[in-house]
Each structure stands twice: as C-alpha cells, then as structure tokens.
Design an enzyme around this catalytic site. Structure first.
Site, PDB file in Angstrom:
ATOM      1  N   ASP A 188     -47.942   8.629   0.778  1.00 52.71           N
ATOM      2  CA  ASP A 188     -48.126   8.645  -0.803  1.00 52.71           C
ATOM      3  C   ASP A 188     -46.824   8.906  -1.242  1.00 52.71           C
ATOM      4  OD1 ASP A 188     -48.634   9.273  -3.337  1.00 52.71           O
ATOM      5  OD2 ASP A 188     -50.616  10.096  -2.339  1.00 52.71           O
ATOM      6  N   HIS A 201     -23.798  -2.437  -7.852  1.00 56.22           N
ATOM      7  CA  HIS A 201     -25.182  -2.728  -8.230  1.00 56.22           C
ATOM      8  C   HIS A 201     -25.348  -4.334  -8.638  1.00 56.22           C
ATOM      9  CE1 HIS A 201     -29.094  -1.637  -9.951  1.00 56.22           C
ATOM     10  NE2 HIS A 201     -29.025  -2.217 -10.942  1.00 56.22           N
ATOM     11  N   LYS A 222     -33.200  11.065  -8.914  1.00 53.87           N
ATOM     12  CA  LYS A 222     -33.786   9.816  -8.683  1.00 53.87           C
ATOM     13  C   LYS A 222     -33.136   8.759  -7.765  1.00 53.87           C
ATOM     14  CE  LYS A 222     -34.312   5.242  -9.959  1.00 53.87           C
ATOM     15  NZ  LYS A 222     -33.734   4.019  -9.399  1.00 53.87           N
ATOM     16  N   GLU A 251     -35.179  -2.319  -5.738  1.00 55.99           N
ATOM     17  CA  GLU A 251     -34.214  -2.256  -6.526  1.00 55.99           C
ATOM     18  C   GLU A 251     -33.128  -2.724  -5.477  1.00 55.99           C
ATOM     19  OE1 GLU A 251     -33.152   1.679  -8.445  1.00 55.99           O
ATOM     20  OE2 GLU A 251     -31.198   1.253  -8.363  1.00 55.99           O
TER      21      GLU A 251
HETATM   22  C1  MEV Z   1     -29.950   4.072  -9.555  1.00 58.75           C
HETATM   23  O1  MEV Z   1     -31.145   3.616  -8.928  1.00 58.75           O
HETATM   24  C2  MEV Z   1     -29.630   5.611  -8.938  1.00 58.75           C
HETATM   25  C3  MEV Z   1     -28.434   6.342  -9.637  1.00 58.75           C
HETATM   26  O2  MEV Z   1     -28.569   6.261 -10.995  1.00 58.75           O
HETATM   27  C4  MEV Z   1     -28.455   7.651  -9.203  1.00 58.75           C
HETATM   28  C5  MEV Z   1     -27.525   8.504  -9.862  1.00 58.75           C
HETATM   29  O3  MEV Z   1     -26.914   8.375 -10.906  1.00 58.75           O
HETATM   30  O4  MEV Z   1     -26.944   9.569  -9.015  1.00 58.75           O
HETATM   31  C6  MEV Z   1     -27.266   5.661  -9.376  1.00 58.75           C
END
Ligand code: MEV
Length: 448
Positions: A298, A395, A282, A86
């Site tokens: 892992d 991003h 995430k 990413e």
């Molecule tokens: C993207 O990989 C991760 C985010 O969505 C985490 C979040 O929303 O806190 C930017």
C-alpha cells in the site's frame, strides 16, 4: 460524456450491465465497450481475480513492470522489480544502482519494526479513576483479544504495549488508547484494525462491569478505532559512501570536489526549504512507490507515514542527509516503511508474487531495505542530474517514445527519430516538428 442525476444500485449490477451503462454515456458506446474489453485478461479466471480486488471493476489499467538491475545491498545482488509510469524512473534507479555497486553498494539496516494503533474516545468521568484502572484494563484488552492475536504471536508478533494517552488539554475529555504492535512479515493493517475494534468494545465492557465505575460506560464515547499510518518506529536506514575523489560522474567540467560541494548545497536546500523538500522527497518515492506497487504493498500508507516523518521536527524537510567528513561522501536516508511480504495482495496478485519471487522471497525487513535503497538510488540520480546537466536531458530522452506514441509514430518513424534526437534537444515542439516534417511530402529540390 453527459451524466445527469444520481445512479442508484450501480454496485449491485452485473459487470455486463455496468459496462453497458458506462458505455452508453459515450458518443460511440460500442467503441467504448471495445476499448474497455480490450484490456481484459485473456484468461477469464485471472480476470475474475483482478475484478475481485476492488468494486465496480470494468477493466484493467496497465502500468509498465520493469527491472532495475545491479542493486548491491549489504553485499547481496538484486534485480529490483518496479512498477511505474514515469519514463525516466527505472533508468535513474538502474544508473544509480550501477554507480554505487562499483563503490561498495548500499548499506542498509532496519532500525525498528513497531506499528501503532489508536482507540480515540471521549471520557467524561474522573480522569484519575481511568488512569488508576489502566493496569487492569490493559490485562482485559490483552486477554479479550487473544483469539485475534494468537496466530500473530505464534509467528513472533502481537501486541507490544498499550498506553492511555491523555489529550484532554487539546480537545475536551479526549483520550486515546495507544497500542504498539509487531506484525512480523505482514503489513498488519487488518490485524491491527481488528484488534483495535475489539479494544473499543472491551473498553466499554470494562467500564460497565468493573466495580470502580458502577456502570459509568455511558460517560465513555468511542469516536473511532484505527491504525496509524505514521510509523516512526518502523524505520529503515540506508546509506552509500565513497571517497570524494571517486565521485567521477562522467561530466568533464565537474571535478569530484565541485560535484560533492554542489550536491551538499542541494541537500541543504531541501533541509531548509519545504518547496524543494517536497520535490526532493518525491524523487525518493519514485523508487519506493515503484517497489511498493510491484510487490502489492500500500504505497499511500507508506507515503503518508514517511511525509509525516519528514515533518517530525515541526517543518517539512528532506528525508536524506549528507556528510562530507574526512573526504568521504556519505549519503543517508532514514525512512519509516511499513511494508509486508505476506498477506494482502502480496501473494494474491500474480505479478506481486512474481516480484517477491524475483527478490528471493524476502522478509518484510529485507523488503524495507530494498525499497529504501531504491529510494536513495532514485534520489541520488535525480540530485546528480540536477546539479550537473539538469534532469531534462535524461527525462526527455526517455519521454521521446511517449511523444512519438502520441503521434502514433510507426516503427520506421521511431527509428529515424531516435537517430535524429541522439544529438538534438528533445521537446514536445521539436518532436512535433520532426514528425510533421517527416510526414510532409517534400518537393524535389531543383538545382539551378
Ligand atoms: C521527478 O520525478 C523527480 C525529481 O523532480 C526529483 C528531484 O527534483 O529531486 C527529478
């Protein structure tokens, strides 16, 4: 690609035969073969090593290996290796690491390092008799697994405890032998599973031989013996902290107090709403998984355990907590991380070995603290962006190259795009338009 019918004996074929067969399903088999082989390692010995990590290996799948510098953890500086596809993750980790390095860095502590394994079995005999025999059974299990545990014990680990867990109120006649382990610097999966499979055999043996049971081993059916990836007692805590007034985040419209307030709301939302909690967490795993991959750990096991931990109160929640007491911004992550720095791929994969060398050959405890810090760093960066300018600016800035590469942009086109998009909104459409425009021969402007 059109595959009809079952393929038998695929794993027994030679690598060349597998390649030929797979390529034959493509419209252009020669091209498919060339593509697969183009990612082979130039050193055949190294390629054999990669081939043997898994079954049916045809080629390698490249991911970027990058570095997030400026991670100050417990007063020590690290350049953190990360493997991630990413585009914005390493940028986010680096920016957050620098931000916190200027504010005291990450404060990390390993709370516990215990791992769990279970033998699941059905016992149709007298429950009381089994409970009473437990002290003797425990001795047998420890004695009988000595050949497996002796090495681990010499490294300071081994079996910590063995308990009988009655679960016959949930499933008829269902019991567990639940054991806890210390596996020191190894993740310990192979060690734990070997011990547990031996436990299963020793349990049957005990029931067969012990006078109290008179051969009642037929009343015992072992269902399975396996470690648990839920490791709530293999826990690491990490926090960052500063005066709220020092939260200057480079957005002139956002004073530190407003930023702290919005950040707090964002964390509260991730505490009460599982839809947000999943995305919030995430962001934490963007950092943790990237280090797990870079060090040959892992990441599926780590994710499984930590997501279960996030739901330990009966509801899936954020793994981080924020406190704003006494005008201090205190942001904390508690996460179970069963990581290893010896065994498994850690020393076999040349790049995992390189990553560990780069981190100064850390112990598993140290790696837990580094990975947790990266998790907190990535999450902090994400939430900071979300409550200020949004994540898409950063991003998409990082994603620009992906879109340009999609159009096989030349170096010259890339440089023009970077210059143009410095002040323009990046989207797939805007980059497409830019490239099309660049590639369209323009008619001479005629001045009237
Ligand atoms: C993207 O990989 C991760 C985010 O969505 C985490 C979040 O929303 O806190 C930017």
């Amino acid at each position: 690609m059109n595959i009809s019918g079952i393929i038998n004996g695929f794993s027994k074929m030679s690598k060349e035969e597998k390649l030929e067969l797979v390529a034959s399903f493509f419209d252009y088999p020669e091209k498919a073969l060339r593509e697969l082989k183009s990612y082979w390692h130039s050193d055949p010995k190294k390629q054999t090593l990669f081939d043997e990590f898994s079954e049916n290996t045809l080629s390698n799948f490249y991911f970027p290996f990058g570095i997030a510098p400026n991670f100050l953890i417990n007063g020590k500086n690290y350049m953190v290796p990360m493997v991630i596809e990413e585009s914005s993750v390493i940028a986010a980790a680096s920016s957050s690491a620098k931000f916190w390095a200027e504010r005291g860095g990450f404060h990390a502590e390993v709370v516990s390092t215990e791992k769990i394994g279970q033998v699941h079995f059905i016992w149709k005999g007298d429950p009381k008799k089994l409970e009473d025999a437990m002290p003797d059974l425990k001795k047998e299990l420890i004695k009988g697994t000595k050949p497996i545990t002796v090495n681990m014990e010499s490294r300071g680990g081994g079996i910590l405890d063995i308990r009988l867990i009655k679960m016959n109120d949930k499933i008829e006649d269902y019991y567990q032998i639940r054991a806890s382990f210390e596996t020191v610097d190894s993740m310990g999966a192979n060690f734990i599973n070997s011990v547990l499979e031996e436990f299963a055999r020793l349990l049957k043996d005990f029931l067969l031989k012990d006078k109290r049971f008179k051969g009642e081993e037929k009343d015992c059916e072992v269902i399975m013996a396996i470690l648990s990836n839920y490791t709530p007692d293999c826990l690491v805590k990490v926090y960052v902290e500063c005066d709220i007034k020092d939260l200057k985040i480079g957005d002139k419209d956002m004073v530190p107090e407003k930023f702290a307030w919005k950040f707090q709301k964002a964390v509260e939302i991730a505490q009460i709403d599982e839809y947000r909690a999943a995305t919030h967490n995430k962001g934490i795993f963007n950092g943790i998984d990237a280090i797990a991959l870079a060090t040959g750990n892992d990441f599926r096991a780590i994710e499984a355990g930590a997501h279960t931990y996030a739901a330990r109160n009966g509801k899936y929640q954020s793994l981080t907590e924020l406190s704003l007491e006494n005008d201090r911004f205190h942001y904390e992550l508690n996460v179970p991380l069963a990581l290893g720095t010896v065994g498994g791929l850690t020393s076999l994969h040349p790049m995992a070995k390189f990553s560990l060398e780069m981190l100064g050959m850390p112990s598993a405890r140290e790696l837990m603290m580094i990975a947790a810090s990266a998790g907190l760093a990535n999450n902090f960066s994400a939430v900071r962006s979300l409550v200020t300018k949004g994540i898409q600016v950063g991003h998409m800035k990082m994603h620009l190259f992906n879109i340009l590469n999609f159009y096989s942009a030349t170096q010259e086109e890339k440089l023009k795009a970077i210059e143009y998009f410095e002040h323009q909104k990046i989207s797939f459409k805007s980059v497409t338009d830019f490239i099309n425009n660049l590639r369209t021969p323009h008619s001479m402007e005629v001045k009237s």
